[in-house]
Design a protein around this motif. Structure first.
Motif, PDB file in Angstrom:
ATOM      1  N   LEU A   1     -42.766 -16.631  97.055  1.00  0.00           N
ATOM      2  CA  LEU A   1     -42.811 -15.178  96.938  1.00  0.00           C
ATOM      3  C   LEU A   1     -43.458 -14.566  98.172  1.00  0.00           C
ATOM      4  O   LEU A   1     -42.983 -13.566  98.719  1.00  0.00           O
ATOM      5  N   GLY A   2     -44.549 -15.179  98.626  1.00  0.00           N
ATOM      6  CA  GLY A   2     -45.228 -14.687  99.814  1.00  0.00           C
ATOM      7  C   GLY A   2     -44.304 -14.676 101.023  1.00  0.00           C
ATOM      8  O   GLY A   2     -44.192 -13.683 101.738  1.00  0.00           O
ATOM      9  N   SER A   3     -43.603 -15.789 101.221  1.00  0.00           N
ATOM     10  CA  SER A   3     -42.675 -15.860 102.350  1.00  0.00           C
ATOM     11  C   SER A   3     -41.575 -14.823 102.203  1.00  0.00           C
ATOM     12  O   SER A   3     -41.175 -14.184 103.165  1.00  0.00           O
TER      13      SER A   3
ATOM     14  N   PHE B   1     -41.655 -11.910 100.610  1.00  0.00           N
ATOM     15  CA  PHE B   1     -42.147 -10.567 100.911  1.00  0.00           C
ATOM     16  C   PHE B   1     -42.301 -10.363 102.418  1.00  0.00           C
ATOM     17  O   PHE B   1     -42.000  -9.318 102.956  1.00  0.00           O
ATOM     18  N   TRP B   2     -42.791 -11.400 103.058  1.00  0.00           N
ATOM     19  CA  TRP B   2     -43.056 -11.273 104.491  1.00  0.00           C
ATOM     20  C   TRP B   2     -41.755 -11.173 105.280  1.00  0.00           C
ATOM     21  O   TRP B   2     -41.518 -10.220 106.020  1.00  0.00           O
TER      22      TRP B   2
ATOM     23  N   GLY C   1     -39.141  -8.662 102.928  1.00  0.00           N
ATOM     24  CA  GLY C   1     -39.682  -7.333 102.667  1.00  0.00           C
ATOM     25  C   GLY C   1     -40.123  -6.636 103.938  1.00  0.00           C
ATOM     26  O   GLY C   1     -39.623  -5.570 104.280  1.00  0.00           O
ATOM     27  N   ASP C   2     -41.016  -7.267 104.647  1.00  0.00           N
ATOM     28  CA  ASP C   2     -41.585  -6.594 105.819  1.00  0.00           C
ATOM     29  C   ASP C   2     -40.617  -6.559 106.990  1.00  0.00           C
ATOM     30  O   ASP C   2     -40.373  -5.527 107.578  1.00  0.00           O
ATOM     31  N   GLN C   3     -40.083  -7.749 107.309  1.00  0.00           N
ATOM     32  CA  GLN C   3     -39.329  -7.817 108.562  1.00  0.00           C
ATOM     33  C   GLN C   3     -37.898  -7.320 108.400  1.00  0.00           C
ATOM     34  O   GLN C   3     -37.409  -6.557 109.208  1.00  0.00           O
TER      35      GLN C   3
ATOM     36  N   ILE D   1     -38.342  -3.295 105.715  1.00  0.00           N
ATOM     37  CA  ILE D   1     -39.130  -2.147 106.165  1.00  0.00           C
ATOM     38  C   ILE D   1     -38.980  -1.941 107.674  1.00  0.00           C
ATOM     39  O   ILE D   1     -38.643  -0.859 108.139  1.00  0.00           O
ATOM     40  N   ASP D   2     -39.170  -2.996 108.430  1.00  0.00           N
ATOM     41  CA  ASP D   2     -39.075  -2.833 109.881  1.00  0.00           C
ATOM     42  C   ASP D   2     -37.639  -2.575 110.325  1.00  0.00           C
ATOM     43  O   ASP D   2     -37.390  -1.778 111.213  1.00  0.00           O
TER      44      ASP D   2
ATOM     45  N   PRO E   1     -39.033   1.491 111.618  1.00  0.00           N
ATOM     46  CA  PRO E   1     -39.229   1.771 113.045  1.00  0.00           C
ATOM     47  C   PRO E   1     -38.142   1.163 113.935  1.00  0.00           C
ATOM     48  O   PRO E   1     -37.567   1.861 114.766  1.00  0.00           O
ATOM     49  N   ASP E   2     -37.835  -0.118 113.713  1.00  0.00           N
ATOM     50  CA  ASP E   2     -36.843  -0.756 114.575  1.00  0.00           C
ATOM     51  C   ASP E   2     -35.490  -0.097 114.399  1.00  0.00           C
ATOM     52  O   ASP E   2     -34.772   0.175 115.351  1.00  0.00           O
TER      53      ASP E   2
ATOM     54  N   TYR F   1     -48.685  -7.479  96.984  1.00  0.00           N
ATOM     55  CA  TYR F   1     -47.670  -7.805  97.980  1.00  0.00           C
ATOM     56  C   TYR F   1     -48.310  -8.313  99.273  1.00  0.00           C
ATOM     57  O   TYR F   1     -47.996  -9.399  99.760  1.00  0.00           O
TER      58      TYR F   1
ATOM     59  N   LEU G   1     -50.045 -11.672  99.022  1.00  0.00           N
ATOM     60  CA  LEU G   1     -49.096 -12.789  99.048  1.00  0.00           C
ATOM     61  C   LEU G   1     -48.595 -13.033 100.466  1.00  0.00           C
ATOM     62  O   LEU G   1     -48.456 -14.175 100.900  1.00  0.00           O
ATOM     63  N   VAL G   2     -48.307 -11.945 101.156  1.00  0.00           N
ATOM     64  CA  VAL G   2     -47.834 -12.110 102.532  1.00  0.00           C
ATOM     65  C   VAL G   2     -48.925 -12.766 103.383  1.00  0.00           C
ATOM     66  O   VAL G   2     -48.657 -13.664 104.185  1.00  0.00           O
TER      67      VAL G   2
ATOM     68  N   MET H   1     -49.120 -16.522 103.508  1.00  0.00           N
ATOM     69  CA  MET H   1     -48.138 -17.315 104.240  1.00  0.00           C
ATOM     70  C   MET H   1     -48.224 -17.141 105.758  1.00  0.00           C
ATOM     71  O   MET H   1     -47.370 -17.630 106.481  1.00  0.00           O
TER      72      MET H   1
END
Lengths: 635, 498
Positions: free
Chosen positions: A574-576, A578-579, A582-584, A587-588, A592-593, B288, B291-292, B295
């Protein structure tokens, strides 16, 4: 004096850390001395309380004050906390002395002593608290010292992992405890024990809406507090950290993971008896979890091969006994077992430490055997510890464990009867795994190839003296204190700290309940002797026939694997997710990108119009002109 | 109103910066004079602020040390004044800046003089933010702070500094533009930009929601709240140590301060209306980003994500509108200011020696740097909110406050406490413990005196406020009461009308 008991170990911690100014030996002796003085003082406090009724509440200073959320640092001496003071400082002092010998080859002795003292301090703060937040401080403080001590040999990866696991599993428990505390504060408006306990009966019928569920407030509070207790006392579901915690040095296992810290959960339930008594449902849960743990841990202990892990599961199992004693409402009996258990379990751990030390850190009982002539004193210590643990008549465990089974029966409920049965069965299992340990370690054939038998010798004085004292404790603590804890006048003694609403009528007990456990326990000695020493082939056959069950037990009911697959792996995934996603990628990419990319694209396209050729501009003008014309005509 | 102490603490660093500017220096040469001037200015300012704190009357809810001057007549007044909430942030700023100055002397190798100027100018802007009682002045300081930070990341940053600097700038600017429009509309509605006047006049309910959203867009980015948080990890990763420290310790707190002073203070009705939104975003942020963080393989990124999670507690606490929640939020900001600053300094210590921020490049550090490992442990414990550190007090109070308002939110937020322990202990284990494999580490030296002094002083504060947070509570107590009373009055008025 009360201040001295609490703060001497803290002083010891600091001395340990400043060892370079004292030298290793001096700082070891000084830390030990501080804890020894604390132990003597706490015995004085206990005596004063017992004889002169000298209890009291000392406020040190205010900690947090935010609106009506007001918390003090305090030292609260009452019967319950004075007993805990004695147990904690006494065992701690012995473990300190023991560690001087046990850690003699370690390069970081002062750091070790410093952590031990830090633990003692945190544990004392926990037991003398007069409110839930200071309790929480001690609660997490002992968790921290446990983390530090399990991971003491930080070069071992397994030790580090075990340390983190212990902290995290405890944190899950703490999470429950915290929610229990929030609930108490929300409805009671205070976190001071006395004020909370005074009000508890007023709330016994309150129903609240909790996340869409209609629930009884007191039940809810108790269940959440109990989650905390389960974490700290390694009860079923949250027990997985305790066996792994054996990665720490053995004195640590004796002090923290047998005698004191793991009993904090029992202490919490007993301390909160004025709340728990108003929720039969929560008490039933405590009983069920307690007996499940007692049984489960005993079954696992039977097949383990690591000497410390066997004792660790045994601790788990005995804690289960304490919980179901508390669950049937016999808080004083739970405390009694906590008290006697501290002696014989510390004895067993320190004794096994003595074996491990002499065997050059060998922990597998399959690689031992026939040590009793080489280490006679340790052998005697382990025998006494085992007898006491199994409840051999007239040793300490006999009084407390039989009382638990008896009270479970006397509670006269279905759950109580089941608990009685489980208690008796577990007593048998306890006897079997304990004697298995003794026979495999001290008798039979010597099985170690790495170390020659002639090199093994009895441990040094600083190891054997604590063993000697604990032997006395394991033999006599039950007999001497049974009247105080569970005798006729126990209610007078406990009155100011424990609330028991139930009436236990001792005339109802059938005689066979009283006799069955000692009989089982005594007869299990020849049985184990036969199985593990005389006819091991017979045992192998049993294992072969029941391979699946054996595997199941050997792998500790597959809890670790299960949790790993369900929680650890999934959370990492889940962490991976989201990162990376989700983030890359979301959202990004669209934020912004994406926007900067969009602007770039548009301006690039627009800039293409600016070709610099006259005919291009003329063409665009022509199109514009004709469009305008068309528009005007249509209009 | 004798001595303009607020102007002094605001503009003293600017004067210092001017003297640093005058000092002669070559491009890559260390200039002793510049260092001494900046050290002197930042410390002098710190002591002035301590004196300010000492003479502050914490039994009064009025703004104190008020200074007023007309700037553009009939429109903008230059108005300064502080209450119990702002003074804590000023204190934090004045404490962090000298630390940054000391640390950058060690780690900045090029254009040190310009770097010092940037830091001192930044201090002026930040203290200005916390002192301003006029919206326009506030806006000026709030936005001006972007410029030195942009330069710090863009000039002294890592390999991807330009991308990060622009990302940082664009994100924050986006929100700010809306805030500017809101400020102009407030002027049209009320005829003033003086905050205390606006508190009295009260903005009509029909305008509040839109204005609140405009302010929110600016503060949410700065805070940063999910989902506008992605600039923060990038900015932290690329920024030099001192930049990260200021960013985490103070710049983020300007948003929390903004929520308290402006969103809750000026638009109580809208704040109440949007509470579910804030709660949702906060809880998402906590879980969130924790969790991020779990990792991450880059230490700075991990700490950056943990900052987002910790700021989630702050927004959660503020919008509970009860004593424990708001005070918890403020203490949490203060404590995070100390702890995150220290964590970034700690990463800086390793980075200065081994030039890597990747967790995998480390391991077994404790063998070589025992002092460092011990001190880092304190901040690790602060991050996971261990009782006895300042991190616990804030976090626990926020959760107590949240529990009064909404069970589900509080329970979900509590999960973050478990996750925090997971990611930070795992980080510590991988960096500090284990086998020593990287040869570069074997040659590292333990903390030098200045690093030791800085980290120990922060460590002592973290533990001191963990055991005895009374001074902090005393300072904010009355002001928070006042804030809550005003809020409740407005809400009650509305419900009476209905």
């Amino acid at each position: 004096m009360e201040y001295a008991v609490i703060f001497l170990p803290l002083l010891g911690t600091i001395i340990g850390y400043l060892s370079k100014y004292f030298g290793d030996l001096a700082s070891q002796l000084l830390t030990t001395l501080t804890v020894c003085i604390a132990a003597i003082l706490s015995i004085v406090i206990f005596y004063n309380g017992l004889v002169h009724d000298n209890y009291g509440n000392y406020i040190i200073f205010e900690w947090i004050r935010s609106g009506n959320f007001q918390i003090n640092w305090a030292i609260n001496i009452d019967p319950l906390s004075s007993i805990m003071l004695v147990v904690v400082t006494f065992v701690s002092a012995l473990v300190h002395i023991y560690s001087i010998g046990y850690m003699s080859h370690d390069p970081f002795k002062p750091r070790f002593m410093s952590y031990l003292s830090l633990f003692t301090f945190a544990m004392l703060v926990l037991v003398v608290s007069d409110n839930f937040i200071q309790l929480f401080f001690g609660w997490e403080g002992v968790g921290l010292s446990s983390y530090l001590l399990i991971g003491f040999w930080y070069k071992k990866d397994s030790a580090n992992k075990a340390a983190i696991k212990a902290f995290l599993v405890n944190r899950i428990g703490d999470f429950g405890l915290a929610i229990g505390i929030f609930l108490i504060f929300l409805y009671f408006g205070t976190l001071n024990y006395n004020e909370v306990f005074k009000q508890a009966s007023n709330f016994s019928q309150n129903k609240i809406n909790f996340l869409g569920l209609e629930a009884n407030l007191i039940t809810l509070i108790c269940l959440f507090l109990f989650i905390g207790a389960m974490g700290k006392s390694a009860q079923f579901f949250l027990h997985t950290w305790l066996p792994d915690a054996m990665e720490g040095p053995t004195p640590v296992s004796a002090l923290i993971h047998a005698a004191t810290m793991v009993t904090a959960g029992v202490f919490l339930v007993v301390r909160c008896s004025p709340i728990f008594e108003y929720s039969q449902f929560a008490l039933n849960v405590v009983t069920i979890i307690g007996m499940t743990t007692a049984f489960f841990a005993a079954t696992v202990a039977i097949v383990q091969n690591d000497i410390k892990k066997i004792i660790a599961y045994s601790t788990c199992s005995q804690l289960g006994y304490m919980f179901f004693a508390a669950g049937v409402g016999a808080y004083n009996v739970a405390m009694f077992h906590l008290f006697t258990h501290a002696f014989f379990k510390a004895l067993l751990f320190l004794g096994s430490g003595s074996v491990i030390h002499s065997m050059n850190d060998e922990q597998d009982i399959r690689n031992m055997g026939d040590l009793w002539k080489k280490m006679p004193f340790t052998w005697i210590a382990m025998i006494v510890g085992t007898l006491a643990l199994t409840g051999f008549p007239f040793l300490s465990g006999f009084y407390s464990k039989d009382a638990i089974i008896e009270y479970a029966y006397l509670s006269q409920s279905n759950i109580g009867y089941i608990a009685t049965a489980v208690g008796i069965i577990t007593a048998l299992l306890t006897a079997i795994y304990s004697w298995r340990l003794i026979f495999k370690t001290f008798h039979g054939r010597f099985n170690n190839k790495n170390i020659s038998k002639s090199k093994i010798k009895e441990s040094s004085l600083s190891i054997t003296i604590p063993l000697g004292i604990l032997i006395l404790g394991s033999i006599f603590s039950g007999f001497l204190f049974k009247d105080l804890f569970i005798g006729k006048t126990n209610q007078e003694f406990w009155a100011s700290s424990i609330l028991i609403l139930k009436n236990f009528d001792h005339s109802l007990i059938p005689l066979w309940i009283l006799y069955i456990t000692p009989v089982i326990v005594v007869s299990s000695i020849p049985l184990s002797y036969y199985l593990f020493l005389k006819k091991p082939k017979y045992l192998d056959e049993i294992i072969l026939k029941n391979k699946k069950i054996y595997k199941f037990l050997l792998n500790k009911w597959y809890f670790d694997e299960f949790y790993d697959a369900i929680f650890v792996k999934q959370i990492q995934k889940l962490g991976s997710f989201f990162w990376k996603f989700g983030d890359q990628k979301t959202i990004d990419r669209y934020g912004p990108d994406g926007i900067s990319q969009l602007i770039k694209t548009i301006s690039y396209k627009v800039s293409k119009f600016q070709t610099g050729y006259l005919f291009d501009y003329a063409f665009v003008m022509l199109i514009g002109f004709s469009l305008l014309l068309t528009f005007l005509i249509i209009k | 109103m004798n001595f303009p102490i607020l102007s002094s603490i605001t503009f003293l660093p600017l004067i210092g910066a001017f003297f640093v500017f005058l000092s002669k220096s070559e491009l890559n040469q260390v200039n002793k004079g510049a260092i001494y001037v900046s050290l002197f200015t930042s410390f002098a300012n710190f002591f002035l602020v301590l004196f300010l704190w000492y003479s502050f009357d914490n039994t009064s809810s009025n703004f104190q040390f008020v200074e007023e001057a007309v700037w553009i007549s009939g429109f903008i007044k230059f108005k300064f004044g502080i209450d119990g909430i702002s003074i804590l942030f000023i204190l934090l700023t004045a404490f962090i800046i000298p630390i940054c100055v000391i640390s950058c002397v060690n780690s900045i190798k090029t254009r040190l003089k310009e770097f010092l100027i940037a830091i001192l100018v930044l201090e002026t802007f930040m203290i200005g933010v916390f002192c301003s009682l006029d919206l326009v002045i506030f806006y000026l300081f709030f936005e001006a702070g972007l410029i030195p930070m942009f330069l710090i990341i863009g000039i002294w940053g890592g390999p991807r500094r330009v991308y990060s600097a622009f990302k940082f700038f664009l994100f924050t600017l986006l929100g700010s533009v809306l805030m500017l429009i809101a400020i102009i509309s407030i002027y049209w509605i009320t005829g003033t930009t003086d905050v205390t006047e606006i508190y009295k006049i009260k903005i009509p309910a029909e305008f509040q929601n839109l204005l609140w959203l405009a302010f929110f867009s600016s503060f949410a980015v700065k805070m940063p709240m999910w989902p506008v948080h992605t600039w923060l990890p990038d900015a932290h990763v690329e920024a030099p140590t001192a930049g990260s420290v200021i960013l985490a310790a103070i710049l983020l707190k300007m948003a929390g301060y903004g929520f308290l002073r402006f969103s809750v203070g000026m638009f109580p009705l809208a704040s109440e209306y949007f509470t579910p939104l804030v709660f949702t975003l906060s809880v998402i942020a906590i879980i969130y980003t924790s969790l991020v963080a779990l990792m991450q393989d880059d230490m700075k990124k991990l700490i950056a994500y943990s900052s987002v999670a910790h700021m989630g507690y702050v927004t959660l606490g503020i919008f509970t509108f009860n004593k424990q929640g708001i005070e918890g939020g403020i203490i949490q900001m203060f404590s995070h200011g100390l702890i995150s600053a220290a964590l970034f300094l700690c990463v800086g210590v390793l980075y200065d020696r081994a030039h890597s921020r990747l967790i995998n490049n480390y391991g077994g550090v404790v063998n070589i740097l025992p002092k460092y490992s011990f001190i880092l442990m304190i901040f690790v414990l602060g991050t996971l909110g261990l009782p006895g550190t300042s991190g616990f007090v804030g976090e626990f109070l926020v959760l107590v406050g949240a529990f009064k308002v909404n069970f589900l939110v509080a329970i979900l937020a509590s999960i973050g406490v478990v996750l925090a322990a997971a990611y930070i202990l795992w980080l510590y284990k991988r960096v500090i413990f284990g086998k020593l494999e990287n040869n570069q580490i074997k040659e590292m030296k333990d903390l030098n005196k200045s690093e030791m002094g800085v980290l120990v002083s922060i460590g002592i504060l973290v533990i001191f406020f963990g055991f005895y947070p009374e001074p902090l509570f005393n300072t904010v107590n009355v002001s928070v009461d006042n804030l809550i009373n005003n809020y409740n009055m407005e809400i009650n008025k509305l419900s009476v009308l209905k």
